[in-house]
Design a protein around this motif. Structure first.
Motif, mmCIF file in Angstrom:
data_model
loop_
_atom_site.group_PDB
_atom_site.id
_atom_site.type_symbol
_atom_site.label_atom_id
_atom_site.label_comp_id
_atom_site.label_asym_id
_atom_site.label_seq_id
_atom_site.Cartn_x
_atom_site.Cartn_y
_atom_site.Cartn_z
ATOM 1 N N LEU B 283 0.806 -1.219 0.000
ATOM 2 C CA LEU B 283 0.000 0.000 0.000
ATOM 3 C C LEU B 283 0.837 1.266 0.000
ATOM 4 O O LEU B 283 0.362 2.330 -0.387
ATOM 5 C CB LEU B 283 -0.919 0.015 1.227
ATOM 6 C CG LEU B 283 -2.139 -0.866 1.150
ATOM 7 C CD1 LEU B 283 -2.861 -0.887 2.486
ATOM 8 C CD2 LEU B 283 -3.089 -0.381 0.072
ATOM 9 N N GLU B 284 2.095 1.120 0.459
ATOM 10 C CA GLU B 284 2.983 2.279 0.591
ATOM 11 C C GLU B 284 2.288 3.421 1.341
ATOM 12 O O GLU B 284 1.765 3.202 2.420
ATOM 13 C CB GLU B 284 3.502 2.696 -0.791
ATOM 14 C CG GLU B 284 4.300 1.544 -1.419
ATOM 15 C CD GLU B 284 4.815 1.853 -2.812
ATOM 16 O OE1 GLU B 284 5.270 2.969 -3.047
ATOM 17 O OE2 GLU B 284 4.779 0.932 -3.659
ATOM 18 N N ASP B 285 2.219 4.603 0.733
ATOM 19 C CA ASP B 285 1.657 5.762 1.441
ATOM 20 C C ASP B 285 0.189 5.596 1.819
ATOM 21 O O ASP B 285 -0.284 6.176 2.796
ATOM 22 C CB ASP B 285 1.796 7.022 0.589
ATOM 23 C CG ASP B 285 3.249 7.405 0.395
ATOM 24 O OD1 ASP B 285 4.081 6.846 1.142
ATOM 25 O OD2 ASP B 285 3.539 8.232 -0.483
ATOM 26 N N ALA B 286 -0.541 4.807 1.027
ATOM 27 C CA ALA B 286 -1.973 4.658 1.270
ATOM 28 C C ALA B 286 -2.261 3.934 2.585
ATOM 29 O O ALA B 286 -3.391 3.940 3.068
ATOM 30 C CB ALA B 286 -2.623 3.929 0.107
ATOM 31 N N ALA B 287 -1.262 3.286 3.173
ATOM 32 C CA ALA B 287 -1.476 2.524 4.408
ATOM 33 C C ALA B 287 -1.641 3.437 5.622
ATOM 34 O O ALA B 287 -2.161 3.019 6.652
ATOM 35 C CB ALA B 287 -0.299 1.579 4.642
ATOM 36 N N GLU B 288 -1.192 4.676 5.482
ATOM 37 C CA GLU B 288 -1.209 5.611 6.608
ATOM 38 C C GLU B 288 -2.614 5.750 7.215
ATOM 39 O O GLU B 288 -3.588 5.982 6.501
ATOM 40 C CB GLU B 288 -0.707 6.970 6.087
ATOM 41 C CG GLU B 288 0.025 7.822 7.074
ATOM 42 C CD GLU B 288 1.151 7.101 7.794
ATOM 43 O OE1 GLU B 288 1.770 6.201 7.220
ATOM 44 O OE2 GLU B 288 1.389 7.462 8.961
#
Lengths: 292, 391
Positions: B283-288
């Motif tokens: 997810l990279e940044d979307a996991a935040e």
């Protein structure tokens, strides 16, 4: 409402891209190429790998994927259909051998890419959000729609106005007569497959870009909707497949908007059923039905 | 040609009948091996014969994302136990290729040919429903480490699990999210084609009602869907404080990515499927800002957790996830059950596994009751700056 309409058009343009590749082969050669979903899936994986290895921009990536697709298409024809040419059960046997070839392609994908889904790097094509007249659109959606339009119109032009298109239509009308008149049927057949698979692989890569990932079941997940689009539009009809793709996409989105998301597939396939009952040849199908 | 194929068919039928016969002969045979019961008790227990433990995980195909971690976690647990001495364990690992048929075949092999003392696995609940019936009728204790569906321990008295049910995980994460984020209205998205996510949805609804949180949008999807935009638009229009997602790992990544892409900034609350470093990587940044309820956290300071993470990372070159942690714990739970009477026979394991009380594991204090159900505190985490943090 407008937003959902737009969502439907974006989703539908991918359905349409999948469907025109498939319907092209049927329209010209009367072959049902069931390896098409596997080639579609391969397009997604190849797109992801090429993007990761070379970091080329999207507008170069898709032509590269299309080139791979064209090669794959020629191979599909050579392996699954040409050896059966001239047999009594040519069409049915081809259908079965293409199912088998599709299985082989998926197994090869597994051997190369493993069982886990793969995805484009987040920074490969950073998606930006735009807003036009209250409709939110992402840049991937715009690329998808633009590419789908270009490819569909390009294909329509190619079929109607170029020498290859003319020979394709000649073969579609009557392969024997076309041969007698000097059309190289072998080359037209290979060309048709190359075009069809190029469209399929580009559609696969586009879907992977939109969805954010690609698994080995990517083709299988769109297969059923894709076939519904082909039938809805009229088997073999390019304009039909394009229109039906958008119709189905919009129908799904509107169902979610107006009723309930659980009803999505039900409405889409009820639409298919209704079209088949009221207009068995599909939206754009020809009245002349040929036995396969 | 025709003759040949008929002979082939006949042979196949004969082979089938033969396996069938084998199965019915061997079932319900309570074999007790005196070499498997040792001397001493508890930590001083010594058993001369090697104790064979079967493991059935999905190492390839759809559920391989979990199976590979489970295999590693379990192997590491038993290696540590072997090093501690007294009892020598041998793990016989089978891959069920994420299919029910192969899972059944693996259980049959482990039960009848390898004559294992107990079986750990399988990875997926829908396989467990079939294989556990076989384990039950053969009288072999089976311990599930990721079989979270409702009704698994109820299959019989030989069936146990050390896997926190999805319902419990979700029921914990919703109140925790409410408390820290002040939720008043949420959107619920769930996979309607999957039995477990759909049943988790009912739990979500009950918990939300209990907490007095309003559901402003309720959307469904299927894991195989190729487009989630329409559902997410409906969610976006409802403007919820948070989105509660009950999805399988396959759909989680595209859904969360798409939601963030469309500009949905509300926190997303999920169950077990979120609890994996692989997911954060994808997810990279979307996991935040994802809120995750699960059985284990890399961030919790339970007994031996830091050591487990360090050893695992060194051994396998990647950080462990919840699947690895639960499988690792299973090795210790079985060891506890065997050491209780210093007896590694199937009957003894069955009797003792259901009496584990407050065992201090890397998952925290864990108990298994006589019905085979696990009891432990779920951990609620939020992803901040790309790492799991306890909420």
């Amino acid at each position: 409402m407008l937003q959902q309409l737009a969502n439907g058009v974006f989703a539908g343009s991918i359905y349409a891209l999948f469907a025109i590749g498939f319907t092209l082969v049927f329209g010209v050669l009367r072959h049902l190429n069931l390896a098409h979903p596997a080639v579609f899936t391969a397009g997604a994986f190849v797109g992801i790998e090429v993007a990761a290895r070379t970091a080329i921009p999207v507008w170069i990536l898709f032509p590269v994927v299309a080139l791979f697709g064209a090669l794959a298409g020629v191979l599909v024809e050579r392996i699954a259909f040409r050896p059966l040419r001239g047999r009594d059960d040519e069409h049915f046997a081809g259908l079965i051998s293409s199912v088998a070839l599709g299985g082989v392609v998926i197994a090869l994908l597994q051997a190369r890419y493993g069982t886990e889904p793969k995805s484009f790097a987040t920074d490969y094509f950073p998606s930006r959000l735009f807003e036009f007249a209250g409709i939110r659109v992402t840049s991937t959606q715009l690329v998808t729609l633009a590419l789908a339009l270009v490819l569909m119109l390009g294909l329509a032009w190619l079929v109607s106005a170029t020498p290859l298109g003319r020979s394709m239509r000649a073969v579609a009308e009557n392969p024997t007569a076309a041969k007698v008149l000097g059309v190289n049927v072998g080359r037209v057949t290979a060309g048709t497959y190359a075009l069809s698979s190029a469209l399929g692989t580009v559609a696969g890569a586009l879907l992977a870009l939109n969805l954010g990932q690609a698994g080995r079941d990517l083709g299988a997940s769109i297969e059923l909707v894709g076939f519904a689009v082909i039938i809805l539009g009229g088997l073999g009809s390019l304009w039909g497949a394009m229109a039906a793709g958008v119709v189905l996409g919009v129908a799904e989105a509107m169902t979610i908007h107006l009723f309930d998301s659980t009803w999505k597939s039900m409405v889409a396939f009820a639409l298919l059923f209704a079209v088949l009952v009221i207009r068995p040849r599909g939206l754009f199908g020809h009245v002349k039905v040929r036995e396969v | 040609m025709r003759l040949k194929s008929t002979t082939g068919a006949a042979l196949a039928v004969a082979a089938l009948l033969a396996t069938g016969a084998c199965v019915s002969e061997d079932t319900n045979e309570a074999s007790s091996d005196s070499a498997l019961s040792g001397s001493g008790a508890g930590e001083d227990c010594t058993i001369d014969e090697t104790v064979k433990i079967g493991a059935v995980f999905s190492l390839t195909e759809a559920a391989a994302f979990a199976g590979a971690y489970q295999q590693e976690g379990l192997a590491m647990g038993f290696e540590e136990l072997n090093a501690a001495g007294g009892i020598t364990y041998e793990v016989i690992q089978e891959d069920d290729k994420t299919t029910v048929e192969d899972s059944v075949a693996a259980f049959e092999k482990l039960i009848n040919r390898d004559e294992v003392s107990a079986i750990v696995g399988p990875t997926l609940s829908n396989m467990a429903f079939t294989t556990y019936t076989d384990a039950q009728s053969a009288g072999v204790p089976a311990l599930g480490v990721s079989t979270t569906a409702e009704g698994i321990p109820e299959i019989g008295d030989y069936i146990f699990r050390a896997s926190l049910p999805e319902e419990v995980a979700l029921a914990a994460s919703i109140p925790a999210a409410k408390e820290s984020l002040g939720l008043t209205k949420v959107a619920v998205l769930y996979d309607s084609a999957d039995e477990f996510t759909a049943s988790a949805f009912n739990t979500i609804k009950d918990v939300l009602t209990e907490e007095g949180i309003e559901i402003v949008a309720e959307e469904t999807f299927e894991t195989a869907d190729t487009d989630f935009t329409a559902q997410l638009t409906a969610v976006q229009d409802a403007d919820p404080d948070a989105v509660i997602l009950s999805a399988l790992p396959g759909a989680t990544v595209p859904l969360v990515k798409k939601a963030r892409e469309l500009g949905i900034e509300a926190p997303i609350v999920g169950g077990n499927a979120f609890n994996s470093p692989v997911l954060i990587g994808l997810l990279e940044d979307a996991a935040e800002g994802l809120i995750v309820g699960g059985a284990w956290s890399a961030a919790s300071d339970t007994t031996g957790n830091a050591e487990f993470i360090a050893n695992y990372t060194e051994k396998y070159g990647r950080a462990p996830d919840q699947f690895a942690a639960q499988a690792y714990t299973a090795a210790y739970l079985l060891d506890q059950a065997i050491r209780a009477d210093c007896d590694a026979n199937r009957e003894a394991i069955k009797d003792n596994l259901g009496q584990i009380l407050e065992y201090d594991s890397i998952l925290g204090p864990i108990s298994i009751d006589e019905n085979g159900e696990v009891h432990q505190e779920p951990v609620v985490q939020i992803i901040r700056d790309g790492v799991f943090t306890i909420l």
